[in-house]
Scaffold this active site. Structure first.
Site: not given
Length: 1111
Positions: A380, A458, A499, A555, A636-637
């Site tokens: 990952d 967040e 989400f 990101r 997942g980026d």
């Protein structure tokens, strides 16, 4: 399937299981039969039980049955004792949990009962810091807004507090009303999904007139969570005992079979077949001798007519005699040393993470040697390669880039001026950053506000908004309070559109208390937000900003908003409520409803967050690459962000040294053409010294895994590096399975819950104890604090474990074969000189049992301390891992060497002993003790010769055990009833005894020493050279793989490419080991799917030559 739970109703006709927790595997009554059944479910145990039972037949047994029954009972007793102890500890843990006192509401009164007496439908009362005894639906809390906070670390490893809300139907109810509450909850049958609870609640009058209230996971308190920062809370039990989500998720993971274990199983099967051949041949010869020669001997009396099974007696006798070919102690020995390997990892201070006080931990004690054979690492990115400490760096608002000059938008004077001037778009942008999230603000006694966030992104956005004067003050069930430049702002929270990994965005619908307008605030990935922009808005600025930030490795998230008309919202809200009340397919229905309102967004801007690399990541990847390990990044980026991170951590190389190919497409045709083009490019560039990698996105990967898996497998084996972007957890697991199907040893490493499936699927799973919690670490075989510890885990612990296990397993077979071949030679010698091919044993039962359990097992167990090279040398020369990856130390060829050694040593022991005592009037017990002494001498010197380093414990075990042999047998010779009376004392006085054992040692070890000297001096391997440098005291040079490659290339000239589809059903043979080179490993007779890798030697010059794999 559904269940209906009646709240606070003891007279309910529906009954469910009580809350008694039981994790026990056994009971007092079923322990013995169940444990024995499990023990005898293994082939080797069944085999030894059959041998032990046959030995009970006096007519055929050549030895006392105790020689097999003793070790067998001992091994079973050890395993059963361990199982019983583990189960007893589980019983004590269950007992403590079941007898814990819990407050329950009965007939309007709170009562203390034991946790095991809780039933579904009971109302449970909890106080601050209490552990939740079962799965509850929250009904009330001490907070006026109906909020409580829970810590779910025991459930998912996440230490951050989470908010739980009472259902809307229970808002405003006093505690006295909660005591008398009646109603029904419609919920699914028990499952193990801790992220989902789709249910409905209906309260009976007078509380609420049958109005349906939807329930989600946020309305629940799950078993083993703890109530925090809340004075009290109460809820109704919906799942109890082993039917809770935690109870349903418990289970025994499927055991993983290491490459070494698989090889040992194959070798055991081969020995068994060889044993059958020997038994058949000797049995046939024995029957012939009996019918021809035996009846001529005056001392042999056979009846004229024997029973119908007479022909089976001698073969069965030889079967019992040869049964020790398969060592009965090998499994116990391997289990013991593997447990020690795991403890070495736990005790390794150099793998202790001082930043988080996290030690390394081996949860799986059975696969340490596989660490030394890893060929592919699938990792990952976020939290694994990076720190997962997000820092807000830049942003783009209304097309204006902030923070580009200074690298820090929080100090950008232009942005600060825009805020002070109340520029509308900037204020909206900050508002979304502050309230479109699941962050929990916590106010301390001093008035300071801190935030608890489930997502590090967040947390970074909320803290950045606070530094830009948009401070999130409080958040209740439906009121959000924000302070902007000392002005209090309030918003009524109407709906949360959560989400999901499919939607890749989150929205909140709020009502602005300042003007009464209803607005939708949305944030998410660029591909999930920008396509839903309102018509006519220019997107080029934002697209360019996303690309620019991604190229910097940042990101990105896009922010948008939309004002809603009251009528439109009310109509949509009705549909949303219906979807939220659905018990079946709720997630899919909600996604469809959310899609209907998340459009026509006014894009406000883009945020850019930095996630720094962990210390030591580039160096770790570089070292492991030199060890011949291939790397794949699964993230997942977005693509550009992943590429920049890959460049910064030496994952890929920039031009001109490296080349990056892109595998993209929106449909099957485009993906196929892209895949075909890259395959051809990879094959053409395979001879070039350029590092070629490819990038694939999640959409293309989904098409590939569905339609072009074989071609993708071919591409995967051509490329040492790949980056997979926008992948889902299931796709990560599918990629691991793809490599395993090609017979590669895979290691998956991750830090979050989305990595669990990948970690569990891999041959070896490694979890990083990161900021996303401990889910990955708990599901993994090994957990470490930082990615940089991976190189020590593989190069030191993995390599040492493989070397030691390879030696121990082959030595176990060698010492059993040695004693067995002596028995066989006794039967074959002169055809009738000693035993007349009757299957008579040379050794008595006590000697055989002591030989297997004590004399030869204890010294070899000290191999767990053996080190062929120092840890420093291993870390400086990672290339030598190729010997482990190639299976160099344990394969049919090396085993043939040990097999030949056992045959040779057996001949030496038997022939020298027999000829030395042929002319003397010797008892068979005396001859037996001389032969056994020769075996013990050989064993001690073989173990000493094969050891590369010595500790005090090793020396004590080897030579102390050698001395103990004489002490024990001397004591036995002093006891008349032992059958060895005075034998050792007589042998000690005979010069022929000492001359015999010295001859056995000299002739037996002479050729072994000569071969080792020749290899060490004239055919030195890389490891031999490093050992010489260490022992000479000079510098140990960091060596390349030139010598290894030259040894490998000689086996590559006859290799030709072959399609991947021909991988199955091919036969392989193994060439004998002529030198200590990786060449002497598995070679395929025909070509294999990976043969074209051998032609790519130039490109692999910086790493190592690929070892051919057999599927």
């Amino acid at each position: 399937m559904k269940r209906f739970v009646y709240i606070n109703d003891d007279s309910s006709p529906i009954s469910f299981c009580d809350n008694r927790v039981s994790n026990r595997k056994y009971t007092v009554l079923n322990f013995l039969p169940k444990n024995l059944w499990e023990q005898f479910s293994r082939f080797m145990n069944q085999y030894f039980l059959l041998i032990a039972c046959l030995q009970l037949w006096p007519l055929i047994t050549p030895v006392n049955p105790a020689s097999t029954w003793g070790p067998l009972i001992f091994i079973f007793a050890v395993s059963a004792t361990k199982e019983a102890w583990d189960d007893y500890n589980r019983y004590l843990s269950d007992k403590k949990a079941n007898e814990k006192k819990i407050w329950v509401v009965k007939e309007g009164i709170r009562k203390h009962i034991e946790a095991q007496d809780i039933h579904v439908g009971n109302i449970i009362w909890l106080r601050e810091n209490d552990e939740v005894p079962c799965d509850l639906v929250l009904l009330g809390t001490s907070d006026p807004q109906g909020i409580c906070f829970v810590q779910t670390a025991a459930l998912d490893g996440e230490t951050d507090l989470k908010t739980r809300l009472i259902p809307s139907a229970c808002v405003g109810l006093a505690s006295e009303q909660l005591y008398k509450m009646k109603g029904v909850i419609e919920c699914p049958n028990p499952d193990k999904d801790i992220r989902r609870f789709d249910a409905n609640m209906r309260l009976f009058p007078p509380f609420l007139d049958n109005d349906l209230c939807p329930l989600t996971i946020k309305n629940t308190l799950l078993q083993s969570c703890h109530l925090r920062n809340t004075e009290w809370a109460c809820g109704v039990a919906v799942y109890t005992g082993n039917e809770t989500k935690l109870g349903m998720s418990k289970g025994i993971p499927e055991p993983k079979l290491t490459a070494v274990d698989a090889m040992i199983d194959k070798l055991t099967g081969a020995i068994f077949l060889f044993q059958l051949v020997v038994v058949i041949v000797l049995g046939f010869a024995g029957n012939i001798w009996k019918d021809t020669e035996a009846r001529k001997q005056w001392y042999v009396k056979y009846p004229p007519e024997g029973p119908w099974y007479e022909l089976l007696i001698i073969p069965l006798r030889f079967e019992l005699l040869c049964s020790i070919m398969i060592p009965i102690s090998i499994k116990v020995s391997l289990d013991l040393v593997k447990s020690l390997y795991a403890k070495f990892i736990d005790w390794d201070e150099e793998m202790f993470d001082h930043d988080t006080n996290t030690p390394s931990h081996a949860a799986n004690t059975a696969i340490s040697e596989d660490l030394g054979q890893v060929e592919y690492i699938l990792t990952d990115k976020t939290g694994t390669l990076t720190e997962n400490r997000m820092v807000f760096r830049r942003c783009c608002i209304s097309g204006i880039l902030y923070g580009s000059a200074s690298g820090d938008a929080l100090r950008d004077a232009e942005l600060l001026n825009a805020i002070s001037n109340n520029v509308p778009d900037v204020i909206r942008f900050l508002t979304i950053m502050a309230i479109c999230n699941t962050v929990i603000p916590i106010k301390s006694n001093s008035g300071a506000i801190s935030y608890k966030a489930q997502s590090q992104d967040e947390d970074a956005l909320v803290n950045a908004a606070a530094q830009l004067h948009m401070v999130l003050i409080s958040k209740s069930s439906n009121i959000i309070e924000v302070n902007f430049s000392s002005t209090a702002l309030q918003y009524v929270l109407l709906d949360i559109l959560e989400f999901t990994s499919d939607r890749k965005r989150m929205s909140v619908i709020v009502k602005d208390c300042q003007n009464g307008k209803i607005i939708l605030l949305c944030k998410g990935a660029d591909e999930a937000i920008l396509p839903h922009a309102c018509a006519g808005q220019q997107m080029r600025t934002y697209i360019d900003a996303v690309e620019q930030y991604a190229q910097l490795g940042l990101r990105t998230l896009c922010l948008g908003w939309r004002q809603l008309e009251d009528d439109d919202y009310n109509e949509w809200s009705h549909m949303f409520k219906e979807a939220s009340s659905s018990v079946t397919d709720r997630e899919w229905k909600l996604a469809e409803i959310c899609q209907k309102i998340e459009h026509n967004l006014e894009i406000l801007g883009v945020t850019a967050i930095e996630d720094r690399l962990q210390d030591g990541v580039p160096e770790t990847i570089e070292i492991l690459r030199r060890a011949g390990i291939n790397f794949w990044m699964l993230t997942g980026d977005k693509q550009d962000t992943a590429i920049q991170i890959a460049l910064s951590c030496n994952f890929i190389s920039s031009e001109p040294r490296g080349q990056l190919l892109f595998l993209n497409g929106k449909n099957e045709g485009e993906v196929f053409r892209s895949l075909d083009r890259i395959l051809r490019t990879m094959k053409l560039t395979s001879s070039e010294p350029k590092e070629v990698a490819f990038v694939v996105d999640g959409v293309s990967l989904e098409i590939i895994l569905k339609n072009y898996k074989e071609s993708f497998a071919e591409l995967a084996t051509l490329s040492r590096t790949a980056i997979c972007c926008r992948v889902t957890p299931s796709q990560k697991a599918q990629l691991v399975e793809l490599f395993k199907s090609c017979d590669y040893r895979t290691l998956a490493v991750g830090d979050g819950g989305n990595d669990v499936r990948m970690i569990q699927q891999a041959d070896i799973g490694v979890g990083i104890s990161g900021r996303e919690g401990l889910q990955a670490a708990r599901a993994a075989d090994y957990s470490i604090g930082k990615f940089r510890f991976l190189k020590r885990l593989i190069l030191v612990h993995g390599r040492y474990s493989y070397n030691r296990t390879a030696f121990l397993s082959q030595y176990s077979f060698y010492k059993s074969l040695l004693i067995c071949f002596i028995q066989i030679l006794l039967s074959l010698s002169s055809f009738s000189l000693f035993s007349g091919v009757s299957g008579t044993s040379l050794f008595n039962s006590v000697s055989l049992m002591a030989y297997n359990v004590f004399y030869t097992s204890i010294p070899v167990l000290t191999c767990v301390f053996d080190k062929d090279l120092s840890e420093k040398t291993v870390m400086q020369n990672p290339q030598i891992l190729v010997y482990c990856q190639a299976g160099r130390l344990l394969n049919p060829s090396t085993f043939a060497g040990w097999f030949g050694r056992s045959v040779y040593h057996a001949m030496v022991v038997f022939l020298i002993t027999a000829h030395a005592y042929a002319d003397e009037k010797s008892e068979i017990e005396q001859l037996s003790m001389v032969a056994l002494s020769g075996c013990i001498w050989l064993q001690a010197f073989v173990v000493a010769l094969e050891m590369n380093s010595f500790t005090v414990l090793q020396l004590l075990a080897i030579w102390g055990n050698f001395g103990a042999f004489y002490v024990i047998n001397s004591l036995a010779s002093a006891v008349p009833s032992f059958g060895m009376y005075t034998i050792m004392f007589r042998l000690f006085r005979q010069p022929s005894y000492w001359i015999t054992v010295i001859l056995i040692l000299g002739i037996g070890m002479g050729p072994v020493l000569a071969i080792k000297y020749f290899r060490y001096t004239y055919r030195s391997s890389t490891i031999n050279i490093l050992q010489q440098q260490e022992r000479s005291g000079g510098p140990v040079y960091a060596m390349g793989l030139g010598s290894l490659e030259s040894q490998l290339k000689s086996s590559e000239t006859d290799m030709t490419p072959l399609s991947i589809t021909q991988l199955k059903n091919r036969n392989s043979v193994f060439e004998p080991l002529l030198s200590d080179s990786p060449t002497a490993t598995r070679r395929s007779v025909g070509s294999s799917a990976f043969d074209y890798l051998q032609a790519a030697q130039g490109r692999l010059s910086s790493s190592h030559s690929r070892n051919l794999k057999n599927n």
